[in-house]
Motif scaffolding. Structure first.
Motif, PDB file in Angstrom:
ATOM      1  N   GLY A 228      -1.323 -31.208  51.555  1.00 42.58           N
ATOM      2  CA  GLY A 228      -1.169 -30.006  50.753  1.00 42.58           C
ATOM      3  C   GLY A 228      -1.917 -28.798  51.275  1.00 42.58           C
ATOM      4  O   GLY A 228      -2.012 -27.790  50.583  1.00 42.58           O
ATOM      5  N   MET A 229      -2.460 -28.882  52.484  1.00 39.64           N
ATOM      6  CA  MET A 229      -3.205 -27.751  53.039  1.00 39.64           C
ATOM      7  C   MET A 229      -2.564 -27.340  54.357  1.00 39.64           C
ATOM      8  O   MET A 229      -2.485 -28.125  55.284  1.00 39.64           O
ATOM      9  CB  MET A 229      -4.672 -28.136  53.221  1.00 39.64           C
ATOM     10  CG  MET A 229      -5.380 -28.312  51.883  1.00 39.64           C
ATOM     11  SD  MET A 229      -6.944 -29.197  52.010  1.00 39.64           S
ATOM     12  CE  MET A 229      -6.386 -30.893  51.872  1.00 39.64           C
ATOM     13  N   SER A 230      -2.144 -26.094  54.416  1.00 40.97           N
ATOM     14  CA  SER A 230      -1.328 -25.663  55.552  1.00 40.97           C
ATOM     15  C   SER A 230      -2.144 -25.084  56.699  1.00 40.97           C
ATOM     16  O   SER A 230      -1.698 -25.095  57.839  1.00 40.97           O
ATOM     17  CB  SER A 230      -0.325 -24.603  55.082  1.00 40.97           C
ATOM     18  OG  SER A 230      -1.035 -23.458  54.625  1.00 40.97           O
ATOM     19  N   GLY A 231      -3.311 -24.577  56.400  1.00 42.50           N
ATOM     20  CA  GLY A 231      -4.019 -23.771  57.393  1.00 42.50           C
ATOM     21  C   GLY A 231      -4.815 -24.589  58.386  1.00 42.50           C
ATOM     22  O   GLY A 231      -5.010 -25.790  58.221  1.00 42.50           O
ATOM     23  N   PRO A 232      -5.260 -23.915  59.430  1.00 40.85           N
ATOM     24  CA  PRO A 232      -6.086 -24.574  60.433  1.00 40.85           C
ATOM     25  C   PRO A 232      -7.483 -24.898  59.925  1.00 40.85           C
ATOM     26  O   PRO A 232      -8.227 -25.617  60.593  1.00 40.85           O
ATOM     27  CB  PRO A 232      -6.134 -23.555  61.580  1.00 40.85           C
ATOM     28  CG  PRO A 232      -5.857 -22.243  60.941  1.00 40.85           C
ATOM     29  CD  PRO A 232      -4.969 -22.505  59.769  1.00 40.85           C
ATOM     30  N   ASP A 233      -7.847 -24.377  58.748  1.00 42.46           N
ATOM     31  CA  ASP A 233      -9.198 -24.673  58.243  1.00 42.46           C
ATOM     32  C   ASP A 233      -9.386 -26.164  57.983  1.00 42.46           C
ATOM     33  O   ASP A 233     -10.436 -26.728  58.293  1.00 42.46           O
ATOM     34  CB  ASP A 233      -9.517 -23.849  56.985  1.00 42.46           C
ATOM     35  CG  ASP A 233      -8.387 -23.872  55.954  1.00 42.46           C
ATOM     36  OD1 ASP A 233      -7.332 -24.499  56.230  1.00 42.46           O
ATOM     37  OD2 ASP A 233      -8.562 -23.253  54.897  1.00 42.46           O
ATOM     38  N   ILE A 234      -8.338 -26.815  57.452  1.00 43.23           N
ATOM     39  CA  ILE A 234      -8.485 -28.252  57.187  1.00 43.23           C
ATOM     40  C   ILE A 234      -8.461 -29.039  58.506  1.00 43.23           C
ATOM     41  O   ILE A 234      -9.165 -30.042  58.645  1.00 43.23           O
ATOM     42  CB  ILE A 234      -7.417 -28.761  56.196  1.00 43.23           C
ATOM     43  CG1 ILE A 234      -7.688 -30.221  55.805  1.00 43.23           C
ATOM     44  CG2 ILE A 234      -6.007 -28.620  56.751  1.00 43.23           C
ATOM     45  CD1 ILE A 234      -8.969 -30.424  55.039  1.00 43.23           C
ATOM     46  N   ASP A 235      -7.699 -28.549  59.477  1.00 45.04           N
ATOM     47  CA  ASP A 235      -7.747 -29.179  60.808  1.00 45.04           C
ATOM     48  C   ASP A 235      -9.185 -29.136  61.328  1.00 45.04           C
ATOM     49  O   ASP A 235      -9.720 -30.125  61.842  1.00 45.04           O
ATOM     50  CB  ASP A 235      -6.857 -28.432  61.813  1.00 45.04           C
ATOM     51  CG  ASP A 235      -5.387 -28.360  61.381  1.00 45.04           C
ATOM     52  OD1 ASP A 235      -5.107 -28.636  60.203  1.00 45.04           O
ATOM     53  OD2 ASP A 235      -4.542 -28.027  62.227  1.00 45.04           O
ATOM     54  N   ALA A 236      -9.786 -27.939  61.162  1.00 45.33           N
ATOM     55  CA  ALA A 236     -11.161 -27.765  61.636  1.00 45.33           C
ATOM     56  C   ALA A 236     -12.114 -28.670  60.864  1.00 45.33           C
ATOM     57  O   ALA A 236     -13.000 -29.298  61.460  1.00 45.33           O
ATOM     58  CB  ALA A 236     -11.577 -26.301  61.496  1.00 45.33           C
TER      59      ALA A 236
END
Length: 426
Positions: free
Chosen positions: A133-141
RNA sequence: GUGGACGUAGCUCAGCUGGUAGAGCUCAGGAUUGUGACUCCUGCGGUCGAGGGUUCGAACCCCUUCGUCCACCCCA
């Protein structure tokens, strides 16, 4: 008659090993808890189609490595070869993904029918982490920051390196794939045999070839980078900024492609050079299309899996298992003569009541005093509690240090726990 | 699936050009009637992975098979 033994590639984890496993698992658990991840537990067996539809029909895993069998009612079932598919299935099935974000983790055995070698087994164990449910690169990071913290907790920083890449959306990857195949097909006869085969099966893998001739041809090949869609490109750039800001070191490896079909955009691997051929210790990436592909609503998703065997192998190779992990006794209570057996059992209970954090082992099985002392020494305990006729009669116990030259003391049984607490705590 | 190396005591290994098996560690007991670690002595422990062949005789040579390890492929 032939002895029955374990299935090839499926290992028993013996008592000498389990403390190491518990140490690694506890360390990972602790780090995940710090970040607010929730554990989920799935079955080991799923419908075969789940894996075919998620991992990809033409991957090696699905084509030749799955343990697939018929249930009694004729259904085709498969021992899970990885955890993501089952995790998505479970989360979707129970409404965990609809209009919400999730941070999940799981651990357990996975099964792949491969030829075993160092760091690779037919039953192996992974710790998997999946975010939805999280699209951005912040969760990747966040995932990469989390793993970096884990390496620190295990003292593995400096022995692992991070490689990242973006393989774009499936559309842009498809375009690139055909461009690459077009280009390489011109030189087909000059490619090494493996790469010729990959031209049909998994062309992106050719980028990884070690063959000199193939590498030469690749120099002028189209680059994945040029085919990336704009969104993937900016996602990746932002991820790099976030990693830089967090102080996470990485290298961009344009040849890094994951083997499972569902990956897109971000992919990454933590690699060590200390394990021989199977150096990937943790790997993952983004798979925004998978939930929908399995029948759910479009859901952003990113995750990774670590191989526990490889982590443990690495820790052992580098001699990084903390000393305390392997000690299985703090106090060893001996019982000299039949008359002291009951008092010894009672005294040990008393110690366990008052010292719940220490391991108290009672000698069982009789034997001479000498042999009991030998066992006490072997147990690794720091102190032996000595209980014989004299002590029982006097209501005392001998308190003997096993790891120093300090003299043995006679202590009233009522004061023994306190005396042990004093000496064990420093 | 492919290739290479290797299977001898619970563990680590030795065993020469074929003459029917050894060491260290571990374990048990003793030297020391109630005191471990060091030392010394004694003991337990092996259908030499399995099956077949050659030979007067095979752990050793040949064939088959099973297993383990490492690498390729692929992957955690």
């Amino acid at each position: 008659m032939a002895k029955i033994q374990a299935i090839r590639g499926m290992n028993d984890i013996l008592p000498e090993q389990t403390p190491v496993w518990q140490f690694v698992e506890a360390t990972v658990r602790q780090v995940l808890r710090q970040y607010g991840y929730q554990e989920i537990r799935m079955p080991i067996v799923e419908q075969t189609d789940l894996f075919k539809r998620s991992i990809g029909e033409v991957t090696d895993i699905v084509e030749k490595e799955m343990y697939t069998f018929e249930d009694r009612n004729g259904d085709s079932l498969t021992l899970r070869p990885e955890g993501t598919a089952g995790c998505v299935r479970a989360a979707e099935e129970h409404g965990l993904l609809f209009n919400q974000t999730r941070r999940l983790w799981y651990t357990g055995p996975m099964f792949r029918h491969e030829r075993p070698q160092k760091g690779r087994y037919r039953q192996f164990h992974q710790i998997g982490v999946e975010c939805f449910g999280m699209s951005g690169p912040d969760i990747d990071a966040e995932l990469l920051i989390l793993t970096a913290r884990l390496w620190q907790a295990l003292e593995l920083s400096g022995h692992t390196r991070l490689e990242i890449n973006s393989i774009g959306t499936s559309e842009s990857r498809k375009t690139y794939r055909s461009a690459l195949v077009d280009y390489l097909s011109q030189y087909k006869s000059d490619l090494d045999a493996d790469s010729q085969r990959r031209l049909e099966t998994n062309p992106l893998r050719i980028l990884d070839s070690k063959d000199a001739g193939t590498r030469k041809i690749l120099e002028n090949a189209p680059s994945l980078d040029d085919y990336l869609d704009e969104e993937s490109r900016s996602h990746f750039e932002r991820l790099r900024e976030l990693l830089d800001a967090a102080g996470i070191e990485y290298t961009v490896n344009p040849a890094l492609v994951r083997g499972l079909d569902y990956y897109g955009k971000t992919v990454f691997e933590w690699i060590t050079d200390s394990l021989g051929a199977q150096g990937t210790v943790c790997a993952g990436g983004r798979y925004d299309g998978l939930v929908e592909q399995l029948g759910g609503k479009p859901t952003f998703a990113v995750g990774f899996a670590m191989g526990i065997e490889r982590l443990i192998l690495l820790l052992e190779t580098l001699d990084l298992i903390p000393e305390h992990v392997n000690s299985n006794a703090d106090v060893y209570v001996t019982a000299m003569g039949d008359a002291s057996v009951a008092p010894a059992l009672a005294l040990a209970e008393q110690l366990r009541n008052e010292l719940p954090d220490y391991v108290v082992v009672t000698h069982c099985g009789g034997g001479s005093f000498k042999s009991q002392m030998k066992k006490a020494d072997k147990s690794g305990a720091r102190y032996a509690v000595i209980l014989g006729e004299n002590e029982v009669a006097g209501g005392t116990a001998g308190l003997k240090p096993l790891r120093s030259d300090e003299p043995q003391k006679e202590v009233p049984q009522a004061e023994l726990a306190q005396a042990l607490a004093d000496v064990l705590s420093n």
